[in-house]
Structure formats: C-alpha cells, structure tokens
Design an enzyme around this catalytic site. Structure first.
Site, mmCIF file in Angstrom:
data_model
loop_
_atom_site.group_PDB
_atom_site.id
_atom_site.type_symbol
_atom_site.label_atom_id
_atom_site.label_comp_id
_atom_site.label_asym_id
_atom_site.label_seq_id
_atom_site.Cartn_x
_atom_site.Cartn_y
_atom_site.Cartn_z
ATOM 1 N N PHE A 31 0.831 -1.201 0.000
ATOM 2 C CA PHE A 31 0.000 0.000 0.000
ATOM 3 C C PHE A 31 0.867 1.253 0.000
ATOM 4 O O PHE A 31 0.644 2.189 -0.782
ATOM 5 C CB PHE A 31 -0.925 -0.031 1.224
ATOM 6 C CG PHE A 31 -1.473 1.306 1.642
ATOM 7 C CD1 PHE A 31 -2.293 2.041 0.802
ATOM 8 C CD2 PHE A 31 -1.164 1.834 2.898
ATOM 9 C CE1 PHE A 31 -2.806 3.278 1.191
ATOM 10 C CE2 PHE A 31 -1.666 3.066 3.292
ATOM 11 C CZ PHE A 31 -2.481 3.793 2.436
ATOM 12 N N PHE A 36 19.213 1.955 10.070
ATOM 13 C CA PHE A 36 18.906 1.358 8.771
ATOM 14 C C PHE A 36 18.759 2.436 7.693
ATOM 15 O O PHE A 36 19.270 2.304 6.582
ATOM 16 C CB PHE A 36 17.609 0.550 8.894
ATOM 17 C CG PHE A 36 17.179 -0.145 7.637
ATOM 18 C CD1 PHE A 36 17.635 -1.420 7.340
ATOM 19 C CD2 PHE A 36 16.282 0.456 6.761
ATOM 20 C CE1 PHE A 36 17.221 -2.076 6.188
ATOM 21 C CE2 PHE A 36 15.869 -0.179 5.611
ATOM 22 C CZ PHE A 36 16.338 -1.453 5.319
ATOM 23 N N ASP A 56 20.768 3.282 4.259
ATOM 24 C CA ASP A 56 20.096 3.429 2.974
ATOM 25 C C ASP A 56 20.538 4.700 2.253
ATOM 26 O O ASP A 56 20.780 4.686 1.042
ATOM 27 C CB ASP A 56 18.577 3.466 3.186
ATOM 28 C CG ASP A 56 17.881 2.266 2.568
ATOM 29 O OD1 ASP A 56 18.548 1.237 2.360
ATOM 30 O OD2 ASP A 56 16.672 2.358 2.305
#
Length: 413
Positions: A161, A299, A303
């Site tokens: 979604f 994290f 990235d």
C-alpha cells in the site's frame, strides 16, 4: 528457545545512553565548541584516517559476505512463508465475491499477485521469526505458526500500500525489478484505489483469522496507529523535498525517518509478534520500541549512504536522493560541515537532474570526508544499540534483538 525468566539483566533505565555515544553522534544543529564532522570530533576522524589499516567501508567491501552468511533465514523459512500467500489471495477474493463485484475480484487478484509477494519480504519474515523466538517450543504448533505467517503477510500488504502510493506521488518508473503498478498498461491512476483495497484487505484478514483471539483489538489498533504515523512521515518527506537543502536539519531528518520508515519496518513486525505471543507488559513494549526505532534510524542512514555510494549491481537500484532533493543524512551532515563556499555548491547543485551537478555533490561529500564519518557512525551506532539491548530487562530475549541488528549491520543492499 529462550525462557522468559532466564538471562535477564537487572532492571535498568533503557534510555541511559553511553557517554561515548553522546560525544560521537550529532543529534542537533547547534554550533558545537568542538569542531565536528557529522557530529563526530574532527580529531577522532583524523585519527582514524591516520591509522594505516586495511579496513575500508564495510558497506562497500562486503559484497563477498552476504547478509545470509551472518544471520541465516533458511530457504525452508522463506518457502514456508511464500506457501501461505495463495491462501491469503484465496481468502481475500472469496471475501470480495460476497459484495457482488466479480470484475473487481479478478482485478484484485492481479493487483495482489503483481505487488505483494515481490521484494525481499524482510518485514513479513521478521514477524514470523520474532514470534518463534518469543514463545516456548510447545506453542509452536502448525496453527500458531500459520497465524504468525498471516500477520507477516498483513505487514507485506501494508508495505505494498505504501509503495504503490509512493510510486504514484513520485511518478516512479520501476520498483523491485519491474514496472511500477501505475505504469502498467491499463492501470494508471486506478492504482490509487488498488492501494486502498490492499490496505483495507489487512483488516479483512485480521477479522477472519484473529477475531477470536484476545490480541485482536491490539493488532487492529497497532496497524491503524502505524499506518497513520507512516503517512505523517511521508508528508514530512514530500514537504521537505520542496525546500532548499539549506533548510534541512538533523531534527527534521530524524522525524522523517522515525515516522516514515522505523515504525512500520522495525517496530510493527516485532510488536505484532509480541501481541500474538501474549505479551501485555507495557514496559516491555516501550523498551522494545526504543531499540527498534534506533535500528530504524540506523537502517535509514545506511540506505542514504548506499543510495549515493553503493554498488547498483548489489543494491538493485540506482540512487536518486540527490536529484530528488531528499532530506538525507549525507545532505544534512554535509551542510553542517561545509564552509560558505561549499554550502553554495550544495545550494546550486543539490536537487538538480544535471549529471554533472550530481557528481559535483558526490565529490563534495568525499571532500568533506563523509565516507569516513559514516564508517565510524556505523560502528558506533551498532555498539550503542547493542548496549541498549543488553540493558533491557522486561521479558524479550536479548538474542531476538541481536538477530535483527546483526542482519542489518554492514549490509550492502
């Protein structure tokens, strides 16, 4: 299997951060009396660079050491998780048929097949593995494991979604090695409604398989809360992409990351597993959330670094944060570190599609020693989170957190 009463440290306040980290990591935009690089003392960075060691950036040298070699998700685990997906599709199409809309049923099956099972499925599998670590062996019945797998697929549907919606807003071209859903012929803006169907399908699955459990309401509330938090983070991200890089702050960056990424990528799978395992202690959830949001920040910084300096053959994508004017960790730290002339280069070149300007920003990052800063940040963040894990005292086995941390540490994709 860990017993909940074993190997627990005496209760300590989780948020007592080590003094070392308070010196090393910048969390504000105040002018420091000590010269810093991304919040790290310059003398420390220089000292690290003077050491004649063979260590290079972990994220750039570890291509020969895949994540699976450090923390193994067995092929059986992945296969078993995938084996449940046809059941999810069947349940949802059967449910949708009850509304006398056969064309929508066939279309929705295509939507699910194209979008949901793609990618690494880390969040879904994390839900299952966490549940297995939290309950005693006698409770790991096929029925209970399948419930955990259904929860994992609910997380993957929520992820789909978000992705479909994000791709429409960014007008992206490809995702996970294939065309974005809205770019597929005959789809277009129908993708918006498809995304809404996937989101609401989460609650159809919860009602069908979890409504008889005590944790049903808690599961629904958690999905609703995390969905709203994530959309708030997406709003922050979109609004800041229209600002000048000179307006980016570390405070804004942390807010975007915590809301857009950390809650649904780390806290949601873990908390769902805790609810299914029967955890009710609010302090256990609080301590877990603190650690998992820290992992989420860690994290996202990874990235951001990989978007600029990673190997596209390994990461699977070509980074565009510079062109897209993203409020990234590298951009924020560069503006903290830059002198007036270097800041003007960032203002002139950041957020531009001109390849020469993109390369100029990357060159400036190197001039500011951001790769070295990142390498130290990565190691110190890992150690800080490990310390916080060791300080937890309310029921969740430490190894459960460490498995997640070790999986993302020194990743290259």
């Amino acid at each position: 299997m860990f017993k909940l009463a074993q190997k627990l440290l005496p209760q300590q306040r989780l948020l007592q951060r080590p003094a070392l980290m308070s010196r090393f990591i910048s969390t504000s935009d105040e002018v420091k009396s000590v010269d810093t690089i991304g919040g790290l003392p310059s003398e420390l960075v220089i000292e690290q660079k003077l050491k004649k060691t063979t260590r290079t950036l972990s994220t750039l040298q570890n291509h020969s050491v895949p994540i699976a070699a450090r923390v193994t998700v067995s092929k059986d685990e992945s296969r078993d998780f995938m084996a449940v997906f046809p059941d999810v599709v069947r349940d949802l199409t059967t449910y949708t048929k009850g509304f006398n809309c056969n064309d929508a049923v066939k279309w929705f099956a295509q939507v699910l097949q194209y979008n949901v099972p793609r990618g690494k499925k880390n969040r879904g599998i994390l839900t299952v593995l966490t549940y297995k670590n939290l309950v005693p062996a006698e409770d790991l019945t096929p029925e209970n494991i399948k419930l955990a797998q259904y929860l994992g697929w609910c997380v993957e549907m929520l992820q789909s979604f978000f992705i479909i919606s994000d791709d429409v807003m960014d007008n992206s071209i490809t995702r996970r090695g294939q065309k974005c859903w809205h770019q597929v012929e005959s789809v277009g803006l129908i993708a918006i409604n498809d995304a809404l169907m996937i989101e609401n399908a989460v609650y159809a699955i919860l009602k069908q398989h979890f409504s008889h459990l005590d944790c049903y309401v808690a599961l629904m509330e958690l999905f609703h809360e995390v969905t709203y938090i994530t959309t708030c983070g997406q709003s922050l991200d979109l609004l800041n992409s229209n600002k000048s890089v000179s307006d980016f702050t570390m405070e804004t960056y942390k807010a975007i990351v915590e809301n857009k990424t950390a809650h649904y990528s780390f806290y949601l799978p873990f908390a769902l597993a805790m609810h299914l395992a029967g955890y009710k202690d609010a302090e256990a959830f609080r301590q877990s959330k603190t650690i998992l949001l820290e992992m989420g920040h860690f994290f996202q910084v990874q990235d951001d670094f990989l978007d600029c300096f990673g190997n596209p053959e390994v990461t699977g994508k070509v980074g565009t944060d510079i062109q897209d004017n993203k409020c990234s960790w590298l951009a924020v730290v560069a503006m903290q570190r830059a002198n007036a002339e270097q800041k003007q280069i960032m203002i002139d070149c950041y957020g531009q599609n001109d390849p020469l300007k993109v390369e100029r920003v990357k060159a400036l990052y190197k001039e500011l020693s951001l790769p070295s800063t990142y390498a130290i940040f990565e190691e110190e963040s890992y150690n800080m989170i490990k310390t916080h894990i060791q300080q937890t005292s309310r029921g969740v086995p430490h190894q459960t957190f460490l498995q997640i941390l070790n999986k993302i540490y020194q990743r290259d994709s």
